[in-house]
Design a protein around this motif. Structure first.
Motif, PDB file in Angstrom:
ATOM      1  N   PHE A  39       0.936  -1.079  -0.049  1.00  0.00           N
ATOM      2  CA  PHE A  39      -0.084   0.145   0.058  1.00  0.00           C
ATOM      3  C   PHE A  39       0.842   1.340   0.107  1.00  0.00           C
ATOM      4  O   PHE A  39       0.849   2.178  -0.671  1.00  0.00           O
ATOM      5  CB  PHE A  39      -0.937  -0.014   1.236  1.00  0.00           C
ATOM      6  CG  PHE A  39      -1.913   0.960   1.065  1.00  0.00           C
ATOM      7  CD1 PHE A  39      -3.270   0.811   0.606  1.00  0.00           C
ATOM      8  CD2 PHE A  39      -1.838   2.242   1.741  1.00  0.00           C
ATOM      9  CE1 PHE A  39      -4.265   1.691   0.767  1.00  0.00           C
ATOM     10  CE2 PHE A  39      -2.758   3.241   1.479  1.00  0.00           C
ATOM     11  CZ  PHE A  39      -3.870   3.023   1.131  1.00  0.00           C
ATOM     12  N   THR A  40       1.728   1.292   0.868  1.00  0.00           N
ATOM     13  CA  THR A  40       2.610   2.478   1.064  1.00  0.00           C
ATOM     14  C   THR A  40       3.410   2.784  -0.251  1.00  0.00           C
ATOM     15  O   THR A  40       3.674   3.983  -0.698  1.00  0.00           O
ATOM     16  CB  THR A  40       3.470   2.150   2.361  1.00  0.00           C
ATOM     17  OG1 THR A  40       2.736   1.996   3.529  1.00  0.00           O
ATOM     18  CG2 THR A  40       4.370   3.746   2.461  1.00  0.00           C
ATOM     19  N   GLY A  41       4.113   1.745  -0.570  1.00  0.00           N
ATOM     20  CA  GLY A  41       4.936   1.659  -1.886  1.00  0.00           C
ATOM     21  C   GLY A  41       4.322   2.228  -3.330  1.00  0.00           C
ATOM     22  O   GLY A  41       4.697   3.139  -3.932  1.00  0.00           O
ATOM     23  N   ASN A  42       3.238   1.645  -3.341  1.00  0.00           N
ATOM     24  CA  ASN A  42       2.521   1.798  -4.325  1.00  0.00           C
ATOM     25  C   ASN A  42       1.917   3.494  -4.455  1.00  0.00           C
ATOM     26  O   ASN A  42       1.745   4.249  -5.390  1.00  0.00           O
ATOM     27  CB  ASN A  42       1.464   1.116  -4.644  1.00  0.00           C
ATOM     28  CG  ASN A  42       1.791  -0.191  -5.386  1.00  0.00           C
ATOM     29  OD1 ASN A  42       2.205  -0.230  -6.755  1.00  0.00           O
ATOM     30  ND2 ASN A  42       1.854  -1.185  -4.839  1.00  0.00           N
ATOM     31  N   LEU A  43       1.689   3.820  -3.155  1.00  0.00           N
ATOM     32  CA  LEU A  43       0.688   5.197  -2.924  1.00  0.00           C
ATOM     33  C   LEU A  43       1.887   6.362  -3.197  1.00  0.00           C
ATOM     34  O   LEU A  43       1.810   7.211  -3.697  1.00  0.00           O
ATOM     35  CB  LEU A  43       0.564   5.324  -1.607  1.00  0.00           C
ATOM     36  CG  LEU A  43      -0.239   6.790  -1.041  1.00  0.00           C
ATOM     37  CD1 LEU A  43      -1.383   6.939  -2.063  1.00  0.00           C
ATOM     38  CD2 LEU A  43      -0.810   6.694   0.367  1.00  0.00           C
ATOM     39  N   LEU A  44       3.221   5.922  -2.764  1.00  0.00           N
ATOM     40  CA  LEU A  44       4.262   6.773  -2.919  1.00  0.00           C
ATOM     41  C   LEU A  44       4.550   6.916  -4.516  1.00  0.00           C
ATOM     42  O   LEU A  44       4.856   8.244  -4.844  1.00  0.00           O
ATOM     43  CB  LEU A  44       5.492   6.317  -2.165  1.00  0.00           C
ATOM     44  CG  LEU A  44       5.698   6.483  -0.482  1.00  0.00           C
ATOM     45  CD1 LEU A  44       6.876   5.839  -0.099  1.00  0.00           C
ATOM     46  CD2 LEU A  44       5.355   7.841  -0.203  1.00  0.00           C
ATOM     47  N   ILE A  45       4.535   5.933  -4.967  1.00  0.00           N
ATOM     48  CA  ILE A  45       4.661   5.987  -6.832  1.00  0.00           C
ATOM     49  C   ILE A  45       3.466   6.977  -7.092  1.00  0.00           C
ATOM     50  O   ILE A  45       4.031   7.814  -7.987  1.00  0.00           O
ATOM     51  CB  ILE A  45       4.677   4.632  -7.374  1.00  0.00           C
ATOM     52  CG1 ILE A  45       5.808   3.792  -6.905  1.00  0.00           C
ATOM     53  CG2 ILE A  45       4.612   4.716  -8.834  1.00  0.00           C
ATOM     54  CD1 ILE A  45       7.040   4.063  -7.583  1.00  0.00           C
ATOM     55  N   ILE A  46       2.347   6.779  -6.994  1.00  0.00           N
ATOM     56  CA  ILE A  46       1.305   7.739  -7.380  1.00  0.00           C
ATOM     57  C   ILE A  46       1.615   9.123  -6.871  1.00  0.00           C
ATOM     58  O   ILE A  46       1.575   9.976  -7.694  1.00  0.00           O
ATOM     59  CB  ILE A  46      -0.041   7.144  -6.911  1.00  0.00           C
ATOM     60  CG1 ILE A  46      -0.237   5.751  -7.298  1.00  0.00           C
ATOM     61  CG2 ILE A  46      -1.083   8.108  -7.056  1.00  0.00           C
ATOM     62  CD1 ILE A  46      -1.686   5.245  -6.721  1.00  0.00           C
TER      63      ILE A  46
END
Length: 306
Positions: A39-46
């Motif tokens: 969740f955190t990794g993909n949210l940071l990418i976005i």
């Protein structure tokens, strides 16, 4: 027994990855950790792509949507699994099961369709660099994204409606940590020929054709790169595709492995364990693959934190 007498079921039993009581705390911590990292990794990418204007390009537009789909994909299964472990309860209601099948198929299909779209983007960027911004204009990118979501919605709706027509017997145990459609169909008392036919057709259309599109795009990309005279130019061209190729290999390799193992063995337990790779591990690794090998994403993340 008449199938019509078996339609009014209220719940399924999710047996999970292990039925041993001492394993449940370990599974809870492990899957909670993987969920938070994903969740955190993909949210940071976005957020990095939204924040950094240099990342407002077709490639990163599709990447942000892939990250969003990954967040939603893992959120359809893991929270329910964690809740069941915490509550020491293996029940999922019939309605929840159908909803889970729908959204699992939806976001999985979006992932599956976005990968060839991103391959096409790389094909245009490398093989037709002078016309890249003309071909991959915002309107065309929006249409590609809209088509990806529409096709995924229709496919997942079709699968869900096909499950709704089935009648179920008293054996309602699913040897999985979520309502995996193949196992749900196998529990039915009524004839599942039409369901199997639809699944095979959907796999052919939305499984094989995207893969063919990816292979075609990369055959053209490799051919174009080999014609570049300088080693530095070849290396730069390959570097723009490396992350995407890694994600493709991970997604299709694990997904294909799961369904081959499902076809090869009547025991669903090993299949459930292997399926963790494409349902949890792949969405978790995607942000690392794109951030560790991509200078633009690293710069975007630095700007985000600063």
């Amino acid at each position: 027994m008449e199938p019509g007498n078996q339609t009014r079921i209220s719940e399924f039993i999710l047996l999970g990855l292990s039925e041993e009581a001492e394993m449940q705390p370990l599974l809870f911590v492990l899957f909670l950790s993987m969920y938070l990292v994903t969740f955190t990794g993909n949210l940071l990418i976005i957020l990095a792509i939204i924040k950094d204007s240099h990342l407002h390009t077709p490639m990163y537009f599709f990447l942000s949507n892939l990250s969003f789909a990954d967040i939603c994909f893992i959120s359809t299964t893991i929270p329910k699994m964690l809740l069941n472990i915490q509550m020491q309860n293996k029940v999922i209601s019939y309605e929840e099961c159908i909803i889970q099948i729908y959204f699992f198929m939806l976001f999985g299909s979006v992932d599956n369709i976005l990968l060839p779209v991103m391959a096409y983007d790389r094909f245009v960027a490398i093989c037709h660099p002078l016309h890249y911004m003309v071909i991959m204009n915002p309107k065309f990118c929006g249409l590609l994204l809209l088509a990806s979501w529409l096709m995924s919605v229709l496919e997942s709706l079709l699968h869900s409606l096909m499950v709704l027509r089935l009648s179920f017997c008293t054996e309602l145990e699913i040897s999985h940590f979520f309502c995996e459609i193949n196992q749900v169909v196998q529990l039915a008392c009524s004839d599942t020929f039409l369901n199997d036919l639809v699944m095979y057709f959907a796999t052919g259309v939305l499984g094989v054709f995207p893969l063919i599109g990816i292979l075609y795009s990369y055959s053209k990309i490799v051919s174009s790169i080999l014609r570049i005279s300088s080693a530095e130019g070849k290396s730069k061209a390959f570097s723009t595709c490396g992350s995407h190729l890694s994600v493709i290999s991970l997604f299709y390799g694990t997904g294909l492995g799961v369904y081959l193992s499902f076809a090869a063995t009547p025991n669903p337990k090993p299949t459930a364990i292997v399926s963790v790779m494409y349902t949890v591990v792949t969405p978790m690794l995607n942000p690392f693959i794109y951030s560790l090998r991509n200078k633009d994403i690293k710069q975007g993340l630095r700007k985000l934190f600063n």
